[in-house]
Design an enzyme around this catalytic site. Structure first.
Site, short mmCIF file in Angstrom:
data_model
loop_
_atom_site.label_atom_id
_atom_site.label_comp_id
_atom_site.label_asym_id
_atom_site.label_seq_id
_atom_site.Cartn_x
_atom_site.Cartn_y
_atom_site.Cartn_z
CE LYS A 169 50.86 0.40 18.04
NZ LYS A 169 51.86 0.64 19.10
NE ARG A 195 48.91 5.47 30.64
CZ ARG A 195 48.23 6.20 29.77
NH1 ARG A 195 48.18 7.52 29.90
NH2 ARG A 195 47.58 5.63 28.77
CG ASP A 236 58.02 2.11 4.59
OD1 ASP A 236 57.89 2.27 3.35
OD2 ASP A 236 58.68 2.87 5.31
CB THR A 278 42.76 0.38 22.55
OG1 THR A 278 44.08 0.77 22.94
CG2 THR A 278 42.72 -1.10 22.23
CG ASP A 305 53.82 -1.84 20.25
OD1 ASP A 305 53.34 -2.05 19.12
OD2 ASP A 305 53.27 -1.09 21.10
#
Length: 237
Positions: free
Chosen positions: A61, A214, A64, A122, A59
């Site tokens: 992201k 978490r 560019d 989110t 992950d």
């Protein structure tokens, strides 16, 4: 059973190994390696996780110019990850280049990684999006616009809030993949996420993958927490 993707948001490899030691050795997990961990440990952490039999969602992201993203994706494909992503805000040309890079970097015997694009994080509310990004349309309109561009670019789907899954499936088809972070069991703290749902709600809404951090990684018994969330995600209870 469908596996929730565990977000390994740890600062180093030692913390990852300590966490994984609380799970059965023969259990194949689907884990997310994000920027915090990857920028400290580099590709070696991906190799380690794969050697232990786990699937990896890398992950990072990427966002560019198309040539840079294409070259980066060639390298990511060689790591043998199951899934990776870019920011949809990078545009169609960048997303097409990312997909081309993944194909170019994948070995003939290797499945091309699933490629998703982030629409709106989110942690972003509609008010924040309008004020900080200067986007004057509604949050749902922004997400749908980005997702439409993602499909046009040939990617598999998006990272989005579970609250947007039904809308995206209605407009872009059931096969359009929706991965949803911001998943919180009913007895868990919301944290810095603004748009959250429970695993049970995500299943009903139609999320294809869920990411949980978490509520598992900071649980007193991570394996027991993982089992409870997996059962809820699969409709066992």
């Amino acid at each position: 059973m469908h596996r929730p993707i565990i977000a390994l948001d740890f600062p180093n490899q030692n913390e990852v190994l300590r966490f994984l030691s609380q799970f059965p050795d023969d259990l194949s997990l689907f884990v997310k390696v994000g920027m915090e961990l990857f920028y400290q440990e580099g590709p070696s952490i991906v190799h380690l996780l794969k050697e232990k039999g786990h699937d990896v969602f890398l992950d990072l992201k990427l966002h560019d110019i198309p040539n840079t993203v294409q070259s980066a994706m060639k390298g990511i494909a060689k790591l043998g990850v199951t899934m990776t992503n870019v920011h949809a805000a990078g545009g169609v040309a960048m997303m097409e280049a990312a997909l081309a890079g993944l194909h170019a970097g994948s070995q003939s015997h290797q499945k091309v990684p699933i490629l998703l694009a982030v629409t709106q994080l989110t942690s972003t509310s509609e008010e924040m999006m309008q004020a900080d990004q200067g986007i004057k349309m509604s949050l749902n309109e922004s997400v749908l616009h980005y997702a439409t561009q993602v499909k046009k670019s040939g990617l598999d789907g998006v990272v989005c809030s579970a609250l947007e899954v039904e809308m995206l499936k209605d407009h872009l088809g059931e096969s359009f993949v929706c991965l949803t972070p911001g998943i919180r069991p009913t007895d868990s703290q919301q944290g810095d996420q603004k748009r959250v749902v429970t695993p049970k709600q995500a299943r009903r809404i139609g999320s294809d993958y869920i990411v949980v951090g978490r509520p598992i990684t900071q649980a007193a018994d991570p394996y027991a927490a993982y089992q409870r969330i997996t059962e809820e995600w699969n409709g066992v209870k």
